[in-house]
Design an enzyme around this catalytic site. Sequence first.
Site, mmCIF file in Angstrom:
data_model
loop_
_atom_site.group_PDB
_atom_site.id
_atom_site.type_symbol
_atom_site.label_atom_id
_atom_site.label_comp_id
_atom_site.label_asym_id
_atom_site.label_seq_id
_atom_site.Cartn_x
_atom_site.Cartn_y
_atom_site.Cartn_z
ATOM 1 N N VAL A 58 37.523 -7.495 6.896
ATOM 2 C CA VAL A 58 38.165 -6.802 5.780
ATOM 3 C C VAL A 58 37.878 -5.310 5.930
ATOM 4 O O VAL A 58 36.724 -4.910 6.135
ATOM 5 C CB VAL A 58 37.630 -7.299 4.424
ATOM 6 C CG1 VAL A 58 38.266 -6.512 3.278
ATOM 7 C CG2 VAL A 58 37.899 -8.790 4.250
ATOM 8 N N CYS A 59 38.909 -4.487 5.850
ATOM 9 C CA CYS A 59 38.772 -3.039 5.866
ATOM 10 C C CYS A 59 38.032 -2.583 7.137
ATOM 11 O O CYS A 59 38.406 -2.939 8.246
ATOM 12 C CB CYS A 59 38.068 -2.584 4.594
ATOM 13 S SG CYS A 59 38.202 -0.816 4.253
ATOM 14 N N THR A 60 36.967 -1.823 6.971
ATOM 15 C CA THR A 60 36.270 -1.252 8.122
ATOM 16 C C THR A 60 35.403 -2.261 8.862
ATOM 17 O O THR A 60 34.748 -1.898 9.843
ATOM 18 C CB THR A 60 35.409 -0.056 7.688
ATOM 19 O OG1 THR A 60 34.536 -0.466 6.640
ATOM 20 C CG2 THR A 60 36.284 1.099 7.205
ATOM 21 N N ALA A 111 43.524 -4.675 6.051
ATOM 22 C CA ALA A 111 43.464 -3.265 5.668
ATOM 23 C C ALA A 111 42.351 -3.028 4.652
ATOM 24 O O ALA A 111 41.234 -3.475 4.843
ATOM 25 C CB ALA A 111 44.825 -2.822 5.133
#
Length: 275
Positions: A58-60, A111
Amino acid sequence: MTTSTGMPLGGTVTAGDAGRVDTVLVAGGEHLTEATIDPGLSATVRAVAAGATRVASVCTGAFVLAELGLLDGRRGTTHWRHADVLARRYPRVRVDADAIHVRDGHMVTSAGISSGIDLTLYLVEDDHGAAAARHIARELVVFLRRPGGQAQFARHTTPPEPSDLLHTVIESVRNDPSAEHGLPAMARAAAVSTRHLTRLFRSELGTTPARWVEQVRLGHAQQLLLDGHSVTSTARRSGFGSDETLRRVFLRHLGVTPTDYRRHFATTGTTPNPE
């Protein structure tokens, strides 16, 4: 285990005691975009991901997977604000900066934070079918498949400071996006040939004059819609001319129509402006 916010997580085990894991999910954090990722975290993810059926982030969290080489040669994504950094630091990853989530083989990346919901709904659908995922989406009051990509959320970044020669042209476009800004008109304003102006745009801004003008007009159109202007007024004031041209540009760049964009992002107090 205590999180960075101080919330304790009970029932945790070490990577060595986890056994075989079906799905590994790496959460994101701002510190993961730094040049050095904690070796302990890397070792843990490597250990639990080794025999996993699926590995997701998730994300970074994608930075951890990329650091381990798990995304080499694969498509992947992360929050739009960090996509360029991910692509530069890990050139073997095919970064899709617009995707909400991406699956390439058994690797799945997503993202920003809320995209974790999109990701997990996808995983539920993968395991249990569309009906189960649709039921959960209804309970959560979210889209099963969110329309559009990340581009509709991204803010317009300021390009590098151009040379004096380009500065006049750029300011004229920004000050009046609806005016005539074809290549010949821009070249006349800069007192150079169309060929030389095209070379300047490519060398200084990394794009063509036409594409740059379209991006400026798109940003202006987005703001007009958020300010309450109608689609027709926005098309005229931003320089796109017609509703249909505006619609095509929004779908090509943002993946949503102008009407849907305004519905999603305008404040509840915005009153459509017919002018």
